[in-house]
Design a protein around this motif. Structure first.
Motif, PDB file in Angstrom:
ATOM      1  N   PHE A  46       0.849  -1.187   0.000  1.00 34.08           N
ATOM      2  CA  PHE A  46       0.000   0.000   0.000  1.00 34.08           C
ATOM      3  C   PHE A  46       0.879   1.230   0.000  1.00 34.08           C
ATOM      4  O   PHE A  46       1.758   1.376   0.841  1.00 34.08           O
ATOM      5  N   ASP A  54      -6.297   2.883  -3.191  1.00 36.87           N
ATOM      6  CA  ASP A  54      -7.460   2.410  -2.459  1.00 36.87           C
ATOM      7  C   ASP A  54      -6.953   1.861  -1.126  1.00 36.87           C
ATOM      8  O   ASP A  54      -5.924   1.191  -1.091  1.00 36.87           O
ATOM      9  N   PRO A  55      -7.649   2.123  -0.015  1.00 36.19           N
ATOM     10  CA  PRO A  55      -7.144   1.653   1.279  1.00 36.19           C
ATOM     11  C   PRO A  55      -6.937   0.140   1.353  1.00 36.19           C
ATOM     12  O   PRO A  55      -6.120  -0.332   2.106  1.00 36.19           O
ATOM     13  N   TYR A  56      -7.675  -0.612   0.556  1.00 38.01           N
ATOM     14  CA  TYR A  56      -7.546  -2.068   0.587  1.00 38.01           C
ATOM     15  C   TYR A  56      -6.787  -2.594  -0.620  1.00 38.01           C
ATOM     16  O   TYR A  56      -6.827  -3.785  -0.908  1.00 38.01           O
ATOM     17  N   SER A  57      -6.066  -1.741  -1.316  1.00 35.78           N
ATOM     18  CA  SER A  57      -5.388  -2.156  -2.539  1.00 35.78           C
ATOM     19  C   SER A  57      -4.346  -3.251  -2.295  1.00 35.78           C
ATOM     20  O   SER A  57      -4.174  -4.130  -3.141  1.00 35.78           O
ATOM     21  N   ILE A  59      -4.461  -5.655  -0.006  1.00 32.38           N
ATOM     22  CA  ILE A  59      -5.190  -6.912   0.202  1.00 32.38           C
ATOM     23  C   ILE A  59      -5.732  -7.425  -1.123  1.00 32.38           C
ATOM     24  O   ILE A  59      -5.596  -8.608  -1.455  1.00 32.38           O
ATOM     25  N   VAL A  60      -6.326  -6.526  -1.892  1.00 28.08           N
ATOM     26  CA  VAL A  60      -6.885  -6.909  -3.187  1.00 28.08           C
ATOM     27  C   VAL A  60      -5.786  -7.427  -4.113  1.00 28.08           C
ATOM     28  O   VAL A  60      -5.961  -8.443  -4.798  1.00 28.08           O
ATOM     29  N   LEU A 101     -13.941  -7.046  -6.929  1.00 31.76           N
ATOM     30  CA  LEU A 101     -12.698  -6.623  -6.279  1.00 31.76           C
ATOM     31  C   LEU A 101     -11.465  -7.329  -6.841  1.00 31.76           C
ATOM     32  O   LEU A 101     -10.384  -6.757  -6.899  1.00 31.76           O
ATOM     33  N   PHE A 132     -17.868  -3.132   6.842  1.00 32.76           N
ATOM     34  CA  PHE A 132     -16.512  -3.563   7.177  1.00 32.76           C
ATOM     35  C   PHE A 132     -16.520  -4.968   7.778  1.00 32.76           C
ATOM     36  O   PHE A 132     -15.671  -5.796   7.440  1.00 32.76           O
ATOM     37  N   PHE A 135     -17.018  -7.337   4.988  1.00 35.07           N
ATOM     38  CA  PHE A 135     -15.793  -7.424   4.202  1.00 35.07           C
ATOM     39  C   PHE A 135     -14.778  -8.350   4.880  1.00 35.07           C
ATOM     40  O   PHE A 135     -14.175  -9.210   4.228  1.00 35.07           O
ATOM     41  N   LYS A 136     -14.575  -8.193   6.178  1.00 35.89           N
ATOM     42  CA  LYS A 136     -13.623  -9.045   6.907  1.00 35.89           C
ATOM     43  C   LYS A 136     -14.050 -10.510   6.848  1.00 35.89           C
ATOM     44  O   LYS A 136     -13.216 -11.388   6.623  1.00 35.89           O
ATOM     45  N   CYS A 139     -13.437 -11.858   3.347  1.00 39.55           N
ATOM     46  CA  CYS A 139     -12.005 -12.105   3.130  1.00 39.55           C
ATOM     47  C   CYS A 139     -11.559 -13.388   3.818  1.00 39.55           C
ATOM     48  O   CYS A 139     -10.826 -14.201   3.243  1.00 39.55           O
TER      49      CYS A 139
END
Length: 153
Positions: A46, A54-57, A59-60, A101, A132, A135-136, A139
């Motif tokens: 990141f 993106d804040p989750y880039s 992880i993605v 995603l 959120f 999302f967790k 994942c």
């Protein structure tokens, strides 16, 4: 299962450390000089300074790498096992959400699931905490579906 998160100032060697751990943990060498891969190593980075990140880039990117590695692999039995796990553990709506995603998940899944109605309208009405939390959970379930005994992540 183990997950390693590295956090430190830039330039101190986090990427190098991660790749050294990868070599030691996922490459098994036999006494004859040959090596065999024992798992999938993925990483995501990141960039806080880049305003478009993106804040989750991270992880993605790591999840995309998992799907791509499995899809490009030669072990068709493992691919089928992973697809079956995804279909068994996730609803069609959840798979559709993940495909938005994780682009390479669509290639991996091929036609193993039927796309249902779009759940994004329901998610727009949910609170940030609910989104959120979902999302967790998504994942976590995704990773459990991807990891197999033959191919740990």
């Amino acid at each position: 299962s183990e997950v390693i998160f590295l956090h430190a100032e830039s330039g101190v060697g986090k990427s190098k450390t991660a790749h050294d751990v990868f070599r030691k943990q996922t490459i098994k060498r036999n006494g004859k000089g040959n090596s065999k891969r024992r798992g999938i190593f993925v990483s995501g980075k990141f960039d806080q300074i880049q305003s478009t990140s993106d804040p989750y880039s991270a992880i993605v990117a790591a999840f995309d790498e998992i799907c791509d590695t499995i899809d490009q692999g030669k072990d068709d039995v493992n691919k089928k096992h992973v697809r079956d796990n995804v279909v068994r553990n996730l609803s069609n709506d959840e798979v559709s959400t993940l495909i938005k995603l994780i682009p390479s998940l669509a290639d991996l899944m091929a036609s193993s699931f039927v796309q249902e109605s779009d759940s994004s309208v329901a998610m727009e009405k949910a609170s940030l905490v609910q989104v959120f939390t979902k999302f967790k959970l998504l994942c976590r379930t995704f990773l459990k579906s991807m990891a197999t005994e033959r191919q740990p992540i």
